[in-house]
Design a protein around this motif. Structure first.
Motif, mmCIF file in Angstrom:
data_model
loop_
_atom_site.group_PDB
_atom_site.id
_atom_site.type_symbol
_atom_site.label_atom_id
_atom_site.label_comp_id
_atom_site.label_asym_id
_atom_site.label_seq_id
_atom_site.Cartn_x
_atom_site.Cartn_y
_atom_site.Cartn_z
ATOM 1 N N PHE A 8 0.816 -1.209 0.000
ATOM 2 C CA PHE A 8 0.000 0.000 0.000
ATOM 3 C C PHE A 8 0.860 1.275 0.000
ATOM 4 N N VAL A 21 0.878 1.991 -3.604
ATOM 5 C CA VAL A 21 -0.444 2.379 -4.109
ATOM 6 C C VAL A 21 -0.747 3.818 -3.713
ATOM 7 N N TYR A 22 -0.522 4.151 -2.443
ATOM 8 C CA TYR A 22 -1.041 5.423 -1.933
ATOM 9 C C TYR A 22 -0.059 6.223 -1.083
ATOM 10 N N ASP A 44 -6.569 5.573 -7.054
ATOM 11 C CA ASP A 44 -5.567 4.555 -6.713
ATOM 12 C C ASP A 44 -6.190 3.434 -5.889
ATOM 13 N N SER A 45 -7.182 3.785 -5.060
ATOM 14 C CA SER A 45 -7.782 2.771 -4.186
ATOM 15 C C SER A 45 -9.148 3.248 -3.708
ATOM 16 N N VAL A 84 -11.207 2.752 -0.256
ATOM 17 C CA VAL A 84 -11.071 2.185 1.082
ATOM 18 C C VAL A 84 -12.442 2.179 1.763
ATOM 19 N N SER A 126 -10.230 1.292 -10.091
ATOM 20 C CA SER A 126 -9.334 1.393 -8.936
ATOM 21 C C SER A 126 -8.042 0.630 -9.223
ATOM 22 N N ALA A 149 -5.949 -0.391 -7.145
ATOM 23 C CA ALA A 149 -5.729 -1.438 -6.143
ATOM 24 C C ALA A 149 -6.953 -2.340 -6.137
ATOM 25 N N GLU A 157 -9.928 -4.923 -4.443
ATOM 26 C CA GLU A 157 -10.904 -4.696 -3.380
ATOM 27 C C GLU A 157 -10.203 -4.775 -2.013
ATOM 28 N N ILE A 158 -10.424 -3.769 -1.176
ATOM 29 C CA ILE A 158 -9.857 -3.758 0.179
ATOM 30 C C ILE A 158 -10.906 -4.347 1.107
ATOM 31 N N TYR A 188 -11.791 -3.206 -10.858
ATOM 32 C CA TYR A 188 -10.675 -3.253 -9.909
ATOM 33 C C TYR A 188 -9.474 -3.933 -10.552
ATOM 34 N N PHE A 233 -5.870 -6.880 1.158
ATOM 35 C CA PHE A 233 -6.525 -7.463 -0.022
ATOM 36 C C PHE A 233 -6.875 -8.943 0.174
#
Ligand SMILES: O=P(O)(O)OC[C@H]1O[C@H](OP(=O)(O)OP(=O)(O)O)[C@H](O)[C@@H]1O
Ligand SMILES: NC(=O)CC[C@H](N)C(=O)O
Ligand SMILES: [Mg+2]
Length: 503
Positions: free
Chosen positions: A253, A256-257, A366-367, A369, A393, A395, A397-398, A435, A460
């Motif tokens: 992550f 990603v962020y 990017d994601s 959440v 997204s 990233a 699925e969170i 995603y 994830f």
């Protein structure tokens, strides 16, 4: 995600620490602090707020000395009280200060054992104060009036043997120097830099390489998982692997962020990894969603911009900055509390209607959440006249909480928890939701450094690399730190501050 920085110089380090912290501000906006050693005295300034608000000229003047550490905080344990701002200090042995990025997963047990075995009192609810006391206890066990590098490393070895979770640490010991170490999984990043001066070498240790470049140092290397680096007050550097079985599982992550795109973490350019994420996601859209009638690709500033530009290149569809970001509003995801996060999205982003009117748009982030951003942004796109709003997204699925220093303590607060993609799409009111696949995200980062074999990807897939996380732990974390529970505890801003260099 917090940011840490430590410098051993041969001139005052206050300004370089301040500059380093401003370059790590994106990792923590809640509180900031600097401690320096001037002779036999530790100097401290820490408080809630951004770096520019916490340190005024009068504070900077007091932060004298050629060795110091700094911290920007994004709380993942305890409360947001200024008393839990870092660095933390303990007087014995020698006088030690510490700044920590990460989160311990056995903090309760450690606190108990500190009391039972060492009668050590922990005055806040911060896991970092516990980590400091564990280190202090182990340094004391060496029973020496002056510690050598070997003593330092032996103490870190014993810290690794007891502590679980994520920790990238910079600490200072009066009369000795700076000690930096990284947990045996290398979950949180930490890098070393150097600068030559006529008076000799100066060293810096920081969460991200951007703080090394930006303060005029040169990047040397990343600190290895489990490794400790000790730099004496007179600038001699020692390093040693202190973990029995180090394995490298950096948090994915970060790429990603969290990290800045101009940083290199563990040999990976964050920017290049985000371009790769865009390419792979673009290829997936091309492969599996070829029938989507997209007119324009619009990023959700700021982190997703590089990703969206690459998707646009792959798909051959124009990229437009359809949302303008108010540069005076910080990152929304790392704000404490859902009310503040919700309000900030509209204050932060505003649509340029011409880019939406009568168009089918693909919004890229990017994601996703909690879904705070995506839900509001899709509404804004429709208000601006979009016909269809698709969402992508970078990233996957969170679906699982994070226990290693990202403030996602409660599965119930994650929009992806227990939901299929079409259910999430319906909740954020998108016309289609795409995603990234986890294997593609991993490849996007790994392509930049193939020596990295396994990443920390628990949000994830629910696989926690430290092996000590079970449902009971996650339930307790949820009960203690979900938004409702926290709302209560953050009201209690009791000041249990022990020492601060004034306001
Ligand atoms: O689904 P959510 O809970 O809303 O979280 C995800 C969003 O939060 C972050 O943006 P943020 O505003 O923090 O920072 P940025 O400007 O770097 O994109 C991230 O980039 C997503 O846009
Ligand atoms: N995000 C972090 O690294 C937080 C560090 C520490 N757990 C705190 O809450 O202060
Ligand atoms: Mg964002």
């Amino acid at each position: 995600m917090c940011g840490v920085v430590g410098i051993v110089g041969n001139q005052p380090v206050n300004q370089a620490l301040y500059d380093g912290l401003t370059m790590l501000q994106h990792r923590g906006q809640d509180a900031a602090g600097i401690m320096t050693i001037d002779g036999q005295t530790l100097r401290l300034r820490k408080s809630n707020g951004l770096v520019r608000d916490v340190f005024h000229t009068r504070h900077m003047r007091r932060l004298s000395g050629n060795i110091g550490i700094g911290h920007v905080r994004y709380p993942t344990a305890g409360s947001s009280s200024s008393a839990e701002a870092q660095p933390f200090y303990v007087n014995s042995p020698f006088g030690i200060a510490m700044a920590h990025n990460g989160n311990l997963t056995n903090a309760d047990e450690l606190q108990q054992s500190l009391f039972n075995q060492a009668r050590r009192h922990i005055n806040t609810s911060s896991d970092s104060e516990i980590l400091l006391n564990i280190l202090a206890h182990e340094l004391l066990q060496t029973n020496q009036l002056s510690l050598s590098a070997e003593h330092m490393f032996a103490a870190v070895e014993r810290v690794h043997a007891q502590v679980r979770g994520a920790y990238a640490v910079v600490a200072m010991i009066i009369g000795h120097g700076l000690l930096a170490f990284r947990d045996p999984h290398g979950i949180r990043p930490l890098a070393l830099g150097k600068r030559e001066t006529p008076q000799g070498s100066e060293y810096i240790v920081a969460s991200e390489s951007v703080a090394i470049d930006g303060t005029g140092f040169s990047y040397v290397r990343d600190v290895e998982p489990g490794e400790a680096i000790y730099i004496t007050e007179d600038g001699q550097l020692f390093s040693q692997q202190c973990a029995a079985n180090p394995v490298h599982n950096p948090c994915i992550f970060e790429y990603v962020y969290f990290a800045r795109p101009d940083s290199f973490l563990d040999g990976v350019s964050v920017y290049a990894s985000r371009i790769n994420m865009g390419r792979k996601l673009g290829e997936k859209i091309q492969r599996e969603y070829a029938d989507l009638d997209i007119d324009v690709i619009i990023p959700i500033p700021e982190t997703a911009c590089d990703i969206a530009l690459e998707i646009s290149r792959v798909l051959g569809i124009p990229y437009r900055q359809g949302f303008v970001k108010n540069r005076y509003i910080g990152r929304t995801f790392i704000m404490p509390g859902q009310t503040q996060r919700r309000k900030s999205v509209r204050r932060k982003l505003n649509a340029i209607s011409a880019e939406f009117k009568d168009k089918n748009v693909l919004l890229v982030d990017d994601s996703i959440v909690r879904g705070t951003t995506s839900e509001q942004i899709i509404e804004m796109a429709r208000e601006a006249g979009a016909k269809k709003v698709y969402f992508a997204s970078a990233a996957p699925e969170i679906r699982f909480p994070n226990v290693y220093g990202i403030d996602m303590p409660s599965a119930n607060e994650l929009i992806g928890y227990g939901r299929e993609v079409d259910e999430i799409s319906a909740l954020i009111k998108a016309d289609g939701l795409i995603y990234q696949d986890l294997s593609d995200l991993i490849a996007a980062v790994r392509d930049e450094n193939t020596s990295l074999v396994k990443f920390e990807t628990s949000v994830f897939n629910g696989e926690y690399v430290t092996g000590d996380i079970n449902q009971d732990y996650l339930d307790r974390l949820d009960a203690a730190r979900n938004d409702n529970a926290r709302h209560g505890s953050d009201q209690d801003e009791t000041n249990h501050e022990l020492h601060n260099e004034g306001d």
